[in-house]
Design a protein around this motif. Structure first.
Motif, PDB file in Angstrom:
ATOM      1  N   ARG A   1      45.175  16.105 -24.442  1.00 56.33           N
ATOM      2  CA  ARG A   1      45.694  14.907 -24.955  1.00 56.33           C
ATOM      3  C   ARG A   1      46.894  14.660 -24.356  1.00 56.33           C
ATOM      4  O   ARG A   1      47.399  15.069 -23.409  1.00 56.33           O
ATOM      5  CB  ARG A   1      46.261  14.953 -26.313  1.00 56.33           C
ATOM      6  N   PHE A   2      47.149  13.005 -24.087  1.00 57.74           N
ATOM      7  CA  PHE A   2      48.438  12.638 -23.529  1.00 57.74           C
ATOM      8  C   PHE A   2      49.210  11.719 -24.719  1.00 57.74           C
ATOM      9  O   PHE A   2      48.594  10.853 -25.278  1.00 57.74           O
ATOM     10  CB  PHE A   2      48.006  11.603 -22.580  1.00 57.74           C
ATOM     11  N   ASN A   3      50.395  12.347 -25.061  1.00 63.32           N
ATOM     12  CA  ASN A   3      51.120  11.875 -26.187  1.00 63.32           C
ATOM     13  C   ASN A   3      49.935  12.213 -27.393  1.00 63.32           C
ATOM     14  O   ASN A   3      49.671  13.267 -27.613  1.00 63.32           O
ATOM     15  CB  ASN A   3      51.717  10.512 -25.979  1.00 63.32           C
ATOM     16  N   ARG A   4      49.829  11.100 -28.045  1.00 65.04           N
ATOM     17  CA  ARG A   4      48.945  11.192 -29.328  1.00 65.04           C
ATOM     18  C   ARG A   4      47.552  11.076 -29.168  1.00 65.04           C
ATOM     19  O   ARG A   4      46.639  11.092 -30.050  1.00 65.04           O
ATOM     20  CB  ARG A   4      49.457  10.298 -30.659  1.00 65.04           C
ATOM     21  N   ASP A   5      47.100  10.588 -27.915  1.00 64.37           N
ATOM     22  CA  ASP A   5      45.873  10.294 -27.659  1.00 64.37           C
ATOM     23  C   ASP A   5      44.982  11.320 -27.026  1.00 64.37           C
ATOM     24  O   ASP A   5      45.164  11.953 -25.820  1.00 64.37           O
ATOM     25  CB  ASP A   5      45.814   9.009 -26.545  1.00 64.37           C
ATOM     26  N   TRP A   6      43.891  11.658 -27.838  1.00 65.98           N
ATOM     27  CA  TRP A   6      43.069  12.891 -27.309  1.00 65.98           C
ATOM     28  C   TRP A   6      42.006  12.223 -26.371  1.00 65.98           C
ATOM     29  O   TRP A   6      41.268  11.266 -26.672  1.00 65.98           O
ATOM     30  CB  TRP A   6      42.178  13.428 -28.432  1.00 65.98           C
ATOM     31  N   ILE A   7      42.037  12.828 -25.142  1.00 68.61           N
ATOM     32  CA  ILE A   7      41.011  12.297 -24.103  1.00 68.61           C
ATOM     33  C   ILE A   7      39.680  12.937 -24.449  1.00 68.61           C
ATOM     34  O   ILE A   7      38.659  12.452 -24.414  1.00 68.61           O
ATOM     35  CB  ILE A   7      41.382  12.842 -22.687  1.00 68.61           C
ATOM     36  N   PHE A   8      39.932  14.225 -24.663  1.00 64.09           N
ATOM     37  CA  PHE A   8      38.487  15.065 -25.347  1.00 64.09           C
ATOM     38  C   PHE A   8      38.996  16.445 -26.346  1.00 64.09           C
ATOM     39  O   PHE A   8      40.329  16.494 -26.057  1.00 64.09           O
ATOM     40  CB  PHE A   8      37.635  15.759 -24.084  1.00 64.09           C
ATOM     41  N   ARG A   9      38.313  16.631 -26.904  1.00 62.99           N
ATOM     42  CA  ARG A   9      38.453  17.736 -27.891  1.00 62.99           C
ATOM     43  C   ARG A   9      37.179  18.432 -28.311  1.00 62.99           C
ATOM     44  O   ARG A   9      36.181  18.069 -28.033  1.00 62.99           O
ATOM     45  CB  ARG A   9      39.179  17.135 -28.949  1.00 62.99           C
ATOM     46  N   HIS A  10      37.686  19.905 -28.866  1.00 61.42           N
ATOM     47  CA  HIS A  10      36.334  20.723 -29.160  1.00 61.42           C
ATOM     48  C   HIS A  10      35.183  20.899 -28.149  1.00 61.42           C
ATOM     49  O   HIS A  10      34.241  20.702 -28.563  1.00 61.42           O
ATOM     50  CB  HIS A  10      35.953  20.277 -30.684  1.00 61.42           C
ATOM     51  N   LEU A  11      35.704  21.071 -26.992  1.00 55.28           N
ATOM     52  CA  LEU A  11      34.551  21.136 -25.875  1.00 55.28           C
ATOM     53  C   LEU A  11      34.652  22.656 -25.558  1.00 55.28           C
ATOM     54  O   LEU A  11      35.272  23.425 -24.941  1.00 55.28           O
ATOM     55  CB  LEU A  11      35.442  20.382 -24.490  1.00 55.28           C
ATOM     56  N   ASP A  12      33.185  23.184 -25.842  1.00 53.61           N
ATOM     57  CA  ASP A  12      32.591  24.333 -25.243  1.00 53.61           C
ATOM     58  C   ASP A  12      31.650  24.191 -24.257  1.00 53.61           C
ATOM     59  O   ASP A  12      30.582  23.607 -24.561  1.00 53.61           O
ATOM     60  CB  ASP A  12      32.277  25.234 -26.660  1.00 53.61           C
ATOM     61  N   PHE A  13      32.141  24.680 -23.005  1.00 60.88           N
ATOM     62  CA  PHE A  13      31.056  24.623 -21.809  1.00 60.88           C
ATOM     63  C   PHE A  13      31.123  25.376 -20.889  1.00 60.88           C
ATOM     64  O   PHE A  13      32.508  25.962 -20.598  1.00 60.88           O
ATOM     65  CB  PHE A  13      31.105  23.075 -21.365  1.00 60.88           C
ATOM     66  N   THR A  14      30.320  26.057 -20.245  1.00 63.65           N
ATOM     67  CA  THR A  14      30.503  26.824 -19.149  1.00 63.65           C
ATOM     68  C   THR A  14      29.702  26.098 -17.980  1.00 63.65           C
ATOM     69  O   THR A  14      28.490  26.144 -17.971  1.00 63.65           O
ATOM     70  CB  THR A  14      29.687  28.390 -19.461  1.00 63.65           C
ATOM     71  N   PHE A  15      30.486  26.290 -16.894  1.00 63.65           N
ATOM     72  CA  PHE A  15      30.147  25.765 -15.496  1.00 63.65           C
ATOM     73  C   PHE A  15      29.638  27.143 -14.659  1.00 63.65           C
ATOM     74  O   PHE A  15      30.540  27.876 -14.647  1.00 63.65           O
ATOM     75  CB  PHE A  15      31.148  25.002 -14.811  1.00 63.65           C
TER      76      PHE A  15
END
Length: 208
Positions: A11-25
């Motif tokens: 997040r930047f300040n109070r704005d979440w860009i993404f959340r609860h991301l589970d991933f494997t590259f």
């Protein structure tokens, strides 16, 4: 190389860009990060490149099974619109300079790369005098020809004409098959090579 995100959020300040991301590259596979303009594709790319820290959860980098590293930069090359070239150098000087930080793929040298990118007539010209399309070819060259296990490309066809886009597709096919490739874009022409997709919108929290 493997990059693992566990319940990751940014997040930047109070704005979440993404959340609860589970991933494997994983190395040897190709991924597209998709989504509308301004949705956070580049932010996610910077997180997995180690340029930005997650605000919650974890992002971890592994070079071999069970071996995690703190500094992923030696193992990753990146091409983005916001990274600048050293425009006071000519093309040969710049590629030689870059090779001092990250060695080129086996069998590739400055001369071979310039020829492969179709820039033979520009080898001794200062980069400041290049067109925008020529500069983008240089950015792609320094990323794709670096001898690293992971290649990250953000809007890779920016300013490229039809021949440049064809060259880009061929470079991916020739040099990225055995590496971890991540392309951030909302243009299918740029990511159609990729076998897997992550839509950043799927990981945005609901608006209050």
């Amino acid at each position: 190389m493997k990059i693992s995100l566990t319940d990751a959020g940014k997040r930047f300040n109070r704005d979440w860009i993404f959340r609860h991301l589970d991933f494997t590259f994983e190395q040897g596979r190709s991924y597209a990060i998709t989504g509308p303009n301004g949705s956070g594709k580049s932010t996610l790319l910077q997180v997995i490149a180690g340029a930005l820290q997650v605000s919650e959860g974890q992002c971890r980098w592994s070079i071999s099974e069970g071996s995690w590293v703190e500094e992923p930069y030696p193992y990753i090359s990146i091409c983005t619109p916001y990274l600048e070239l050293v425009e006071e150098m000519n093309l040969q000087e710049f590629l030689h300079f870059h090779n001092g930080f990250k060695k080129f793929l086996p069998g590739m040298d400055t001369t071979a790369i310039i020829k492969r990118m179709g820039l033979e007539e520009a080898g001794h010209k200062q980069i400041r005098n290049f067109s925008s399309g020529m500069k983008q070819r240089v950015k792609l060259a320094q990323a794709i020809f670096s001898d690293v296990p992971a290649v990250f490309l953000d809007e890779p066809c920016t300013n490229l004409d039809t021949s440049g886009i064809d060259l880009y597709q061929q470079l991916l096919n020739d040099h990225c098959r055995d590496r971890l490739l991540v392309v951030s874009s909302n243009d299918e022409v740029e990511y159609r090579y990729c076998k897997e997709q992550i839509n950043i919108v799927d990981y945005k929290p609901p608006t209050p």
